[in-house]
Design a protein around this motif. Structure first.
Motif, short mmCIF file in Angstrom:
data_model
loop_
_atom_site.label_atom_id
_atom_site.label_comp_id
_atom_site.label_asym_id
_atom_site.label_seq_id
_atom_site.Cartn_x
_atom_site.Cartn_y
_atom_site.Cartn_z
N GLU A 1 0.82 -1.20 0.00
CA GLU A 1 0.00 0.00 0.00
C GLU A 1 0.86 1.26 0.00
O GLU A 1 0.57 2.23 -0.68
N SER B 1 -2.14 2.15 -5.67
CA SER B 1 -2.98 2.04 -6.87
C SER B 1 -2.80 3.29 -7.71
O SER B 1 -2.55 4.35 -7.18
N PRO B 2 -2.88 3.21 -9.03
CA PRO B 2 -3.25 2.05 -9.83
C PRO B 2 -2.04 1.17 -10.14
O PRO B 2 -0.90 1.62 -10.15
N TRP B 3 -2.34 -0.11 -10.38
CA TRP B 3 -1.31 -1.06 -10.79
C TRP B 3 -1.47 -1.31 -12.27
O TRP B 3 -2.58 -1.50 -12.76
N ARG C 1 -4.90 -1.52 -16.46
CA ARG C 1 -4.71 -0.71 -15.25
C ARG C 1 -5.80 -1.09 -14.26
O ARG C 1 -6.97 -1.06 -14.57
N VAL C 2 -5.38 -1.48 -13.08
CA VAL C 2 -6.30 -1.85 -12.01
C VAL C 2 -6.29 -0.72 -11.01
O VAL C 2 -5.25 -0.34 -10.50
N VAL C 3 -7.47 -0.18 -10.73
CA VAL C 3 -7.58 0.99 -9.86
C VAL C 3 -8.32 0.61 -8.58
O VAL C 3 -9.43 0.09 -8.64
N ALA C 4 -7.69 0.86 -7.45
CA ALA C 4 -8.33 0.59 -6.16
C ALA C 4 -9.26 1.74 -5.82
O ALA C 4 -8.95 2.89 -6.03
N PHE D 1 -13.03 -2.62 -6.05
CA PHE D 1 -12.16 -2.37 -7.19
C PHE D 1 -12.96 -2.02 -8.41
O PHE D 1 -14.06 -2.53 -8.60
N GLU E 1 -12.16 -1.88 -12.61
CA GLU E 1 -11.18 -2.29 -13.60
C GLU E 1 -11.23 -1.32 -14.78
O GLU E 1 -12.29 -1.05 -15.31
N SER F 1 -7.03 -7.74 -8.34
CA SER F 1 -8.07 -7.00 -7.64
C SER F 1 -8.54 -7.73 -6.38
O SER F 1 -8.96 -7.10 -5.43
N GLU G 1 -5.65 -7.06 -3.30
CA GLU G 1 -5.14 -5.73 -3.05
C GLU G 1 -5.01 -5.50 -1.54
O GLU G 1 -5.65 -6.20 -0.75
#
Length: 150
Positions: free
Chosen positions: A24, A29-31, A41-44, A49, A51, A78, A81
């Motif tokens: 963290e 995020s984002p990864w 791109r994965v956004v928390a 989550f 996507e 996701s 996380e």
């Protein structure tokens, strides 16, 4: 056996918590994941989550199968996380606390023949099935004892 198992679980949960906190802190995020000409791109967003997929054309046109494969990776990321891991650590600590009462509690145990006794009184140095199951994902850790295996 119970005290050693409880200490083992508390230490592994502390390890999981530390790893999630470091992720963290140093990799917020984002990864972004890239492969085969695709970028995802994965956004928390708090505990949930969203996507967001960005597609980039590589030297070839990606197929539908690649889209599904990349979606599986995104789904895995996701689900693991930091916020979710920290919530799992908290829940597991609460379970350990409920099952580590020195005065005993009712739970399922496995007797010496391997028979599962439900709602048996667990007391003393006996480890209930719940604690054994919580330890099972850590069976590859050098501190795990085979006698804890449910």
């Amino acid at each position: 056996m119970t005290e050693a198992l409880i200490n083992f679980l508390r230490n592994r949960l502390a390890d999981d918590e530390r790893a999630a906190q470091l992720m963290e802190k140093f990799y917020p995020s984002p990864w972004e994941l890239t492969d085969r000409g695709w970028m995802a791109r994965v956004v928390a967003d708090g505990p949930a989550f969203r996507e967001v997929i960005h597609l980039e054309d590589g030297p070839w046109k990606p197929t539908g199968e690649d889209v599904l494969w990349l979606g599986d990776i995104i789904d895995h990321v996701s689900r693991h996380e930091p916020a979710r891991i920290l919530a799992e650590v908290d829940a597991k600590r609460r379970i350990v606390a409920l099952h580590s009462d020195a005065t005993g509690h009712s739970c399922s145990i496995t007797d010496e023949t391997g028979y599962e006794l439900n709602y048996a009184e667990v007391a003393g140095d006996e480890a209930c099935t719940t604690l054994r199951l919580l330890a099972l994902p850590y069976a590859d850790h050098p501190g795990y004892k085979q006698e804890w295996r449910p």
